[in-house]
Design an enzyme around this catalytic site. Structure first.
Site, PDB file in Angstrom:
ATOM      1  N   ARG A 108       0.792  -1.184  -0.084  1.00 21.39           N
ATOM      2  CA  ARG A 108      -0.065   0.191  -0.028  1.00 21.39           C
ATOM      3  C   ARG A 108       1.011   1.202   0.033  1.00 21.39           C
ATOM      4  NH1 ARG A 108      -3.149   2.743   4.220  1.00 21.39           N
ATOM      5  NH2 ARG A 108      -1.844   1.693   5.781  1.00 21.39           N
ATOM      6  N   ARG A 189      10.983   0.719   8.539  1.00 22.42           N
ATOM      7  CA  ARG A 189      11.327   0.206   9.840  1.00 22.42           C
ATOM      8  C   ARG A 189      12.812   0.096   9.556  1.00 22.42           C
ATOM      9  NH1 ARG A 189       7.326   1.892  10.787  1.00 22.42           N
ATOM     10  NH2 ARG A 189       5.384   1.146  11.843  1.00 22.42           N
ATOM     11  N   GLU A 218      15.295   4.783  19.207  1.00 18.52           N
ATOM     12  CA  GLU A 218      14.643   5.943  19.040  1.00 18.52           C
ATOM     13  C   GLU A 218      14.088   6.468  20.686  1.00 18.52           C
ATOM     14  OE1 GLU A 218      11.371   5.517  16.619  1.00 18.52           O
ATOM     15  OE2 GLU A 218      12.546   5.223  15.010  1.00 18.52           O
ATOM     16  N   HIS A 237      10.992  10.128  13.232  1.00 24.68           N
ATOM     17  CA  HIS A 237       9.983   9.250  13.095  1.00 24.68           C
ATOM     18  C   HIS A 237       8.584  10.011  13.127  1.00 24.68           C
ATOM     19  CE1 HIS A 237       8.817   4.695  14.095  1.00 24.68           C
ATOM     20  NE2 HIS A 237       7.992   5.317  13.157  1.00 24.68           N
TER      21      HIS A 237
END
Length: 271
Positions: A108, A189, A218, A237
């Site tokens: 997608r 990712r 993170e 992010h």
């Protein structure tokens, strides 16, 4: 009513087995989106805990991806610094028209990026383990072998779901095939990529640049060399962090809780 419900944002709230087992009254976990690798789904299922999700548009991350590609091609990170420090233009950018975008994972999100890139006049090639010629053509792309994609693409953008099968799918050998003028983009990712090999390719000048929105740790530690890498464009992010996406997430969480309380759970991921 004697039970707990936890709502969490995708991958921003770690939910390991130890945490699940430490909440004896937990009955429902609600995550934004329909995937969340930070939740131990097996542990939730063993406890009979429902895990449900929300809708997510997907366009926000695709738009950020194209923004990062443009930023790399036109040296935004360098010219922003020039302007702030009293200098003027010091670089020469590149057109995207006529360049080749290699999409790793044409699902997608990858499909959104492929169609947006075509509006810039880019040629699209794509690879993933199960990609078919028909699926590629639906998005105006040409299916190629993995090594061909890494050799030919001027920009490589990763858009795969992280799983045991896809972890590390972009290897050091793949990165070594890239042209010295090529850019690498990851808004998917971090564990999909051999990040040590990517960092080495950047620091040694074996590729022209990289744009990253996702990281193995993170927030990125202040001392991480990546923060000072001159060939890197970094964002914290923020792929799905838009008002419109949050307007899907938060009402969707309320809808999930109300449906579960009514005994008719919706958008069930596990349990």
């Amino acid at each position: 009513q004697g039970f707990d419900v936890v709502c969490c944002m995708r991958e921003r709230t770690p939910f390991p087995r130890s945490l699940i087992e430490g909440l004896p009254n937990l009955k429902l976990i609600v995550t934004s989106g329909m995937r969340n690798a930070a939740i131990d789904m097996e542990a939730a299922a063993q406890r009979g805990i429902k895990v449900c999700g929300t809708d997510s548009g997907g366009h926000a991350t695709a738009e950020l991806t194209m923004g990062l590609i443009v930023a790399l091609a036109r040296n935004f990170h360098i010219e922003f610094a020039n302007m702030r420090e009293g200098r003027w233009q010091t670089t020469v950018g590149r057109d995207l028209r006529g360049r080749t975008l290699g999409v790793v994972g044409l699902g997608r999100l990858g499909g959104h990026v492929a169609r947006m890139a075509q509006a810039f006049g880019m040629k699209i090639i794509a690879w993933s383990p199960n990609l078919t010629d028909e699926r590629a053509k639906e998005h105006g792309a040409t299916r190629v072998a993995k090594d061909q994609l890494f050799r030919e693409a001027d920009v490589i953008s990763v858009h795969m779901v992280l799983s045991a099968r896809s972890r590390g799918i972009v290897t050091a050998a793949d990165i070594a095939l890239m042209k010295p003028t090529a850019f690498f983009v990851n808004t998917s990712r971090a564990p999909l990529v051999d990040n040590a090999a990517l960092a080495a390719a950047l620091s040694e000048g074996r590729i022209a640049g990289a744009a990253l929105d996702v990281y193995e740790v993170e927030p990125v530690p202040a001392a991480d060399a990546l923060r000072k890498e001159p060939r890197a464009v970094l964002t914290p992010h923020i792929g799905y962090v838009t008002e419109e996406t949050y307007q899907l997430f938060y009402p969707g969480m309320v809808e999930v809780i109300e449906a579960w309380l009514a005994g008719k759970p919706v958008r069930v991921i596990a349990g």
